[in-house]
Design a protein around this motif. Sequence first.
Motif, short mmCIF file in Angstrom:
data_model
loop_
_atom_site.label_atom_id
_atom_site.label_comp_id
_atom_site.label_asym_id
_atom_site.label_seq_id
_atom_site.Cartn_x
_atom_site.Cartn_y
_atom_site.Cartn_z
N VAL A 5 -2.44 11.95 -1.84
CA VAL A 5 -2.72 10.54 -1.61
C VAL A 5 -3.62 10.38 -0.39
CG1 VAL A 5 -1.69 8.31 -0.97
CG2 VAL A 5 -0.64 9.70 -2.76
N ASP A 6 -3.34 11.11 0.67
CA ASP A 6 -4.17 11.02 1.89
C ASP A 6 -5.60 11.47 1.64
OD1 ASP A 6 -2.18 9.91 3.48
OD2 ASP A 6 -1.44 11.86 4.15
N GLU A 7 -5.77 12.50 0.82
CA GLU A 7 -7.13 12.95 0.47
C GLU A 7 -7.87 11.89 -0.32
OE1 GLU A 7 -6.68 17.79 0.25
OE2 GLU A 7 -5.89 16.59 -1.40
N ARG A 8 -7.17 11.22 -1.22
CA ARG A 8 -7.79 10.14 -2.01
C ARG A 8 -8.20 8.99 -1.10
NH1 ARG A 8 -3.27 10.03 -6.69
NH2 ARG A 8 -3.31 12.26 -7.00
N ILE A 9 -7.30 8.60 -0.21
CA ILE A 9 -7.59 7.49 0.70
C ILE A 9 -8.73 7.83 1.65
CG2 ILE A 9 -6.62 6.10 2.59
CD1 ILE A 9 -3.92 6.25 1.05
N SER A 10 -8.86 9.08 2.01
CA SER A 10 -9.93 9.48 2.94
C SER A 10 -11.32 9.29 2.34
CB SER A 10 -9.75 10.93 3.39
OG SER A 10 -10.08 11.83 2.33
N ARG A 11 -11.41 9.15 1.03
CA ARG A 11 -12.70 8.93 0.38
C ARG A 11 -13.13 7.46 0.38
NH1 ARG A 11 -12.94 10.19 -5.02
NH2 ARG A 11 -10.73 10.37 -5.36
N MET A 38 -7.08 -4.58 1.06
CA MET A 38 -6.15 -3.50 1.38
C MET A 38 -6.67 -2.74 2.59
SD MET A 38 -5.36 -1.69 -2.25
CE MET A 38 -4.11 -2.34 -3.33
N ASP A 39 -5.75 -2.33 3.45
CA ASP A 39 -6.10 -1.35 4.46
C ASP A 39 -5.55 -0.02 3.96
OD1 ASP A 39 -3.35 -1.45 4.98
OD2 ASP A 39 -3.58 -2.13 7.05
N ALA A 40 -5.68 1.03 4.74
CA ALA A 40 -5.24 2.35 4.28
C ALA A 40 -3.75 2.38 3.94
CB ALA A 40 -5.58 3.41 5.33
N GLU A 41 -2.94 1.70 4.74
CA GLU A 41 -1.50 1.69 4.49
C GLU A 41 -1.15 0.93 3.21
OE1 GLU A 41 2.52 2.43 4.62
OE2 GLU A 41 0.88 3.47 5.60
N ALA A 42 -1.80 -0.21 2.98
CA ALA A 42 -1.56 -0.96 1.74
C ALA A 42 -1.94 -0.12 0.53
CB ALA A 42 -2.32 -2.28 1.76
N LEU A 43 -3.06 0.58 0.63
CA LEU A 43 -3.48 1.45 -0.47
C LEU A 43 -2.49 2.59 -0.66
CD1 LEU A 43 -5.50 2.11 -2.66
CD2 LEU A 43 -6.95 3.20 -0.92
N ARG A 44 -2.03 3.16 0.43
CA ARG A 44 -1.02 4.23 0.35
C ARG A 44 0.25 3.72 -0.34
NH1 ARG A 44 -1.41 5.60 5.02
NH2 ARG A 44 -2.55 7.52 4.75
N ARG A 45 0.72 2.56 0.06
CA ARG A 45 1.93 1.98 -0.55
C ARG A 45 1.71 1.73 -2.04
NH1 ARG A 45 4.26 -2.49 3.79
NH2 ARG A 45 4.26 -1.11 5.61
N ALA A 78 -5.99 3.47 -10.71
CA ALA A 78 -6.80 3.02 -9.57
C ALA A 78 -8.07 3.86 -9.54
CB ALA A 78 -6.04 3.17 -8.27
N ARG A 79 -9.19 3.18 -9.34
CA ARG A 79 -10.49 3.86 -9.31
C ARG A 79 -11.26 3.38 -8.10
NH1 ARG A 79 -12.53 4.88 -15.28
NH2 ARG A 79 -13.92 6.14 -14.05
N LEU A 80 -12.11 4.25 -7.60
CA LEU A 80 -12.98 3.94 -6.49
C LEU A 80 -14.39 3.76 -7.03
CD1 LEU A 80 -12.86 3.76 -3.39
CD2 LEU A 80 -13.29 6.22 -3.32
N ASP A 81 -15.13 2.76 -6.55
CA ASP A 81 -16.49 2.57 -7.05
C ASP A 81 -17.42 3.65 -6.49
OD1 ASP A 81 -17.11 1.69 -4.44
OD2 ASP A 81 -18.34 0.05 -5.16
N CYS A 82 -18.65 3.66 -6.97
CA CYS A 82 -19.59 4.74 -6.64
C CYS A 82 -19.92 4.81 -5.15
CB CYS A 82 -20.88 4.59 -7.45
SG CYS A 82 -21.75 3.03 -7.16
#
Length: 118
Positions: A5-11, A38-45, A78-82
Amino acid sequence: MSESVDERISRVRFNDQGLVAAIVQQWDTREVLMMGWMDAEALRRTLTSGRATYWSRSRQEYWRKGDTSGHIQVVRGARLDCDGDAVLLSVEQTGPACHTGTRTCFDSDDLEPVRGGE
């Protein structure tokens, strides 16, 4: 081996306030329901609990969608845009997504483009 999860959020490319826009879409119909921050913690949750959690800029606190209304969002993907600066959440929405009581926050047409020129 899958990313933690932390690696995903780091992107994610958070803005100057440490936030990222989260566009929320009904998983099966692809209807756009709402946008939240969302901040990093909201995304983590969100990623670890399977329930959408956001950061309220006005209240300066986390809020998990549906805790008071019962209109929960179960995260299906959940997906991250380009560019890495927006998150797309695919959710199973229970009840209205908008705080106004409507299914979607995007039910207004006030910004319809003008047809036929200026």
